[in-house]
Design a protein around this motif. Structure first.
Motif, PDB file in Angstrom:
ATOM      1  N   ALA A   1      33.779   7.232  16.044  1.00  0.00           N
ATOM      2  CA  ALA A   1      33.209   6.842  17.336  1.00  0.00           C
ATOM      3  C   ALA A   1      32.309   5.627  17.164  1.00  0.00           C
ATOM      4  CB  ALA A   1      32.429   8.003  17.937  1.00  0.00           C
ATOM      5  N   MET A   2      31.527   5.638  16.074  1.00  0.00           N
ATOM      6  CA  MET A   2      30.562   4.564  15.861  1.00  0.00           C
ATOM      7  C   MET A   2      31.242   3.234  15.570  1.00  0.00           C
ATOM      8  SD  MET A   2      27.452   4.810  13.134  1.00  0.00           S
ATOM      9  CE  MET A   2      26.860   6.404  13.627  1.00  0.00           C
ATOM     10  N   PHE A   3      32.248   3.263  14.669  1.00  0.00           N
ATOM     11  CA  PHE A   3      32.825   2.005  14.223  1.00  0.00           C
ATOM     12  C   PHE A   3      33.925   1.478  15.151  1.00  0.00           C
ATOM     13  CE2 PHE A   3      31.144   3.392   9.960  1.00  0.00           C
ATOM     14  CZ  PHE A   3      30.096   2.494   9.994  1.00  0.00           C
TER      15      PHE A   3
ATOM     16  N   LEU B   1      33.568   2.055  18.552  1.00  0.00           N
ATOM     17  CA  LEU B   1      32.944   2.061  19.875  1.00  0.00           C
ATOM     18  C   LEU B   1      33.728   2.943  20.836  1.00  0.00           C
ATOM     19  CD1 LEU B   1      31.596  -1.458  20.800  1.00  0.00           C
ATOM     20  CD2 LEU B   1      30.346   0.585  20.155  1.00  0.00           C
ATOM     21  N   SER B   2      33.891   4.181  20.440  1.00  0.00           N
ATOM     22  CA  SER B   2      34.507   5.157  21.332  1.00  0.00           C
ATOM     23  C   SER B   2      33.409   6.047  21.880  1.00  0.00           C
ATOM     24  CB  SER B   2      35.490   6.028  20.555  1.00  0.00           C
ATOM     25  OG  SER B   2      36.648   5.310  20.287  1.00  0.00           O
TER      26      SER B   2
ATOM     27  N   VAL C   1      36.607   0.953  22.526  1.00  0.00           N
ATOM     28  CA  VAL C   1      36.329  -0.289  23.251  1.00  0.00           C
ATOM     29  C   VAL C   1      36.829  -1.486  22.455  1.00  0.00           C
ATOM     30  CG1 VAL C   1      34.459  -1.748  24.137  1.00  0.00           C
ATOM     31  CG2 VAL C   1      34.375   0.732  24.459  1.00  0.00           C
ATOM     32  N   ARG C   2      36.802  -1.383  21.116  1.00  0.00           N
ATOM     33  CA  ARG C   2      37.237  -2.502  20.278  1.00  0.00           C
ATOM     34  C   ARG C   2      38.754  -2.512  20.194  1.00  0.00           C
ATOM     35  NH1 ARG C   2      34.704  -3.332  14.933  1.00  0.00           N
ATOM     36  NH2 ARG C   2      34.653  -5.444  15.719  1.00  0.00           N
TER      37      ARG C   2
ATOM     38  N   GLU D   1      38.843  -2.143  12.434  1.00  0.00           N
ATOM     39  CA  GLU D   1      38.649  -2.595  11.055  1.00  0.00           C
ATOM     40  C   GLU D   1      39.475  -1.756  10.086  1.00  0.00           C
ATOM     41  OE1 GLU D   1      34.490  -2.206  10.601  1.00  0.00           O
ATOM     42  OE2 GLU D   1      34.045  -3.900  11.911  1.00  0.00           O
TER      43      GLU D   1
ATOM     44  N   PHE E   1      28.150  -1.720   4.706  1.00  0.00           N
ATOM     45  CA  PHE E   1      27.081  -1.576   5.698  1.00  0.00           C
ATOM     46  C   PHE E   1      25.725  -1.373   5.000  1.00  0.00           C
ATOM     47  CE2 PHE E   1      24.487   0.503   8.880  1.00  0.00           C
ATOM     48  CZ  PHE E   1      24.808  -0.201  10.031  1.00  0.00           C
TER      49      PHE E   1
ATOM     50  N   ARG F   1      27.275 -11.776   8.526  1.00  0.00           N
ATOM     51  CA  ARG F   1      27.579 -10.519   9.217  1.00  0.00           C
ATOM     52  C   ARG F   1      28.099  -9.507   8.199  1.00  0.00           C
ATOM     53  NH1 ARG F   1      32.209 -11.320  12.401  1.00  0.00           N
ATOM     54  NH2 ARG F   1      32.809 -12.532  10.602  1.00  0.00           N
ATOM     55  N   VAL F   2      28.160  -8.246   8.584  1.00  0.00           N
ATOM     56  CA  VAL F   2      28.678  -7.229   7.660  1.00  0.00           C
ATOM     57  C   VAL F   2      30.093  -7.599   7.223  1.00  0.00           C
ATOM     58  CG1 VAL F   2      29.233  -4.801   7.326  1.00  0.00           C
ATOM     59  CG2 VAL F   2      27.337  -5.413   8.787  1.00  0.00           C
TER      60      VAL F   2
END
Lengths: 182, 462
Positions: free
Chosen positions: B224-226, B228-229, B295-296, B300, B359, B377-378
């Motif tokens: 969910a975090m990576f 964007l859900s 959302v993305r 990755e 990260f 950026r990461v």
């Protein structure tokens, strides 16, 4: 000072995952002049100290067994007429905790950015803002890695999920605490 | 200026930071992964040796304890504080836990070598292993338990971790009884009975309750975090938790009763398996939703490879069901355990390791100067197309190896294990490159106020 307290236990609300703020404000509004509020919570409700502080209440927090907390909020100025919840009384001079926060000077919506972009943008924005100003930001998660960074840099913050549980709204006030204090 | 109404805040967090010893756990774990793959390449353990041979036990514990459990412990020390938004109970005790577990594991492996006749008889080897491993995991449970206890009421992903921690406690207890049995200490009839018949409980509690169930909870939040859900906490997720927990309660509770009373374990395993299957179906429903509602648009490498690992979990569940229904599960248990260990658990572990290392390194190095100076950026720390090739080679080799175990071609299995080893060395090199910031443009690598992160632990200036 005053032995005259109304008691409110918000532990059941917190344990069921609810938000007790309305119940607390409701209880505060019912207080008679000079009367205090004795609150029971499952954690030390630090944000409430500021909220009720801005309404003119002092607090005394005691940890109970099992990690619960009892906090006694007493009217700070038991002058004639007492203090009512509608009345916003200025906090004692020098007590930064009790200051009401100014309206945000900047707003940011970071909800559609993946980590760590929200943190990057917030830290970049607050570097440009003068001391005492407030930044309001919307996020889709609690920014757990941002908070230690804010503490290190001496900024104070408040944050909470909106009632829908999806948007996290946070306010950051620039440079108002001793860096590294939090 | 108009006063702003304060937020209806109920919690102000002390904030979480980086876990100091997580990378030491990851590095130690990775050494055992490479060791296990080298052993398989050289024909040590199953399928060259029988399933219960000391050589196989040596190999299996390199994988489950050395690689998977250390990886999971390291990940949880970083992840549990983030999950519950509370600082870790202690940032120094995890090092002691690592030392205890590592010493216990080495004693256990020495014990197996002794049984295999490779090492001469060492007195009290298994007793030392039981004490060291027991106290190491007890310390892990203490650190994580105290961290979780401060965060009650727990959110849903944290409840998954709690079930996982209860399962590891059961797994280690079973394991300790077996070790005492191997060492000749467990002469009580009850313990002897457990030693003789309780191995399936030990294996399923470890691979299912501890590693798979915890990975399910953790992946839920990480995906969910990576990607964007939306965070899922609806009825399917709650029932995934309830049914998974129920299956562990049945397995461990009824399993112990059946073992010591001499009743057949089969009905217990069948009922627990059914609950676990329903839990997995609901989990699959949630995972598909996470990928669909993201959302993305471009995801990755870590989330793509996690998807491949999740596919392996689905295939493993299906094959276990088919083999159980057709009564050939014992015959193929080695192949099925291999598929769960390498297709699902190691696949997910490697995928998430790739992201978490980047990260954590980025946060450690650039966190203090963010906003003050331009930083990479990461994604600038990683080169996904290069790493992607190693991941595909790894999964391809795992699939061939599984096939070889099913059809019984040990030589091709060893060749596949060699490819797995090479792919994992490739991934290890990528991880070291991330840690050393090798792929960051030299001009932007270390701006003023930053310093090169250490390879094996995290130093965060407070």
């Amino acid at each position: 000072m005053s032995e005259n307290f109304i008691e409110l236990d918000v532990r059941p609300i917190l344990r069921s995952g609810g938000e007790p703020f309305d119940a607390i404000l409701g209880a505060v509004k019912k207080l008679e002049p000079g009367q205090g509020l004795r609150l029971f919570a499952t954690f030390k409700p630090i944000p409430l100290f500021r909220v009720l502080g801005s309404m003119g209440f002092d607090h005394e927090a005691t940890e109970l067994s099992g990690g619960d907390w009892q906090v006694e909020f007493t009217p700070a100025a038991p002058a004639a007429g007492g203090v009512s919840a509608e009345q916003t009384v200025a906090a004692p001079a020098g007590s930064k905790q009790h200051d009401a926060w100014p309206a945000p000077a900047r707003e940011m919506d970071n909800r559609n950015l993946d980590p760590p972009e929200p943190m990057v943008r917030i830290l970049a924005a607050i570097e440009e803002m003068p001391k005492g100003e407030v930044l309001a930001a919307l996020l889709c998660r609690e920014p757990v890695f941002l908070l230690p960074e804010l503490a290190k840099r001496g900024h104070s913050w408040q944050g909470a999920f909106e009632p829908d549980g999806k948007t996290y709204r946070m306010l950051i006030r620039i440079g108002t605490v001793q860096p590294g204090a939090a | 200026m108009k006063a702003h109404p304060p937020l209806p805040v109920s919690i102000i967090m002390a904030g979480t930071t980086l876990s100091r010893w997580t990378l030491s756990y990851f590095a130690t774990a990775f050494v055992f992964l490479l060791l296990a793959e080298a052993l398989m390449t050289f024909g040590v353990g199953y399928p060259a040796h029988p399933l219960r041979a000391p050589q196989t036990l040596f190999l299996v514990h390199c994988i489950t304890l050395g690689w998977l459990s250390l990886l999971m412990c390291g990940a949880l020390f970083q992840f549990v504080p983030v999950l519950v938004a509370k600082p870790i109970y202690s940032n120094s005790l995890p090092l002691l836990a690592l030392v205890l577990i590592l010493a216990g594991l080495l004693a256990l492996l020495a014990g197996f070598l002794q049984l295999a006749g490779v090492l001469p008889f060492i007195r009290h080897c298994f007793l030392a292993a039981a004490v060291l491993l027991g106290s190491g995991f007890l310390l892990v449970l203490w650190i994580l338990g105290c961290t979780l206890a401060r965060a009650r009421p727990l959110n849903l992903p944290a409840c998954f971790v709690v079930v996982g921690l209860c399962s590891v406690a059961a797994t280690v207890t079973f394991g300790s009884i077996f070790m005492l049995g191997f060492g000749g200490y467990a002469n009580m009839p009850l313990l002897a009975e457990l030693h003789a018949r309780g191995v399936p409980l030990h294996v399923i509690a470890g691979l299912g309750g501890w590693l798979t169930f915890t990975a399910m909870g953790v992946s839920h939040r990480l995906l969910a975090m990576f990607m964007l859900s939306p965070e899922l906490d609806g009825a399917p997720t709650r029932w995934t938790l309830y049914l998974g927990a129920l299956s562990m309660v049945i397995l461990i509770g009824a399993g112990i009763v059946a073992t010591i009373t001499g009743i057949s374990l089969t009905p217990v395993l069948a009922v627990a398996g059914l609950a676990a299957l329903f839990s997995l179906v609901l989990y699959a429903h949630d995972v598909l939703r996470l990928y669909r509602k993201r959302v993305r648009p471009v995801i990755e490498l870590n989330s793509r490879m996690a998807g491949v690992a999740l596919g392996h979990l689905a295939v493993a569940a299906l094959l276990i069901l088919i083999c159980a229904a057709s009564g050939v599960i014992l015959q193929y248990s080695g192949a099925l355990v291999f598929l769960v260990c390498f297709g699902w658990l190691s696949g997910l572990g490697l995928a998430k390791l790739y992201k978490i290392t980047a990260f954590m390194t980025w946060l450690e190095c650039y966190g203090p100067v963010l906003g003050k100076t331009p930083t990479p950026r990461v994604q600038d720390l990683v080169v996904e197309p290069r790493a992607g090739k190693w991941f595909w080679a790894y999964f391809g080799a795992v699939d061939i190896a599984v096939l070889c175990l099913f059809i019984g071609t040990p030589l091709i299995f060893r060749a596949a294990a060699a490819v797995m080893l090479i792919a994992c060395v490739g991934i290890a090199v990528e991880l070291v490159r991330i840690r050393r910031l090798v792929d960051v443009e030299a001009a932007r690598r270390l701006p003023a106020g930053t310093r090169q992160p250490r390879l094996l632990f995290t130093l965060v200036a407070s």
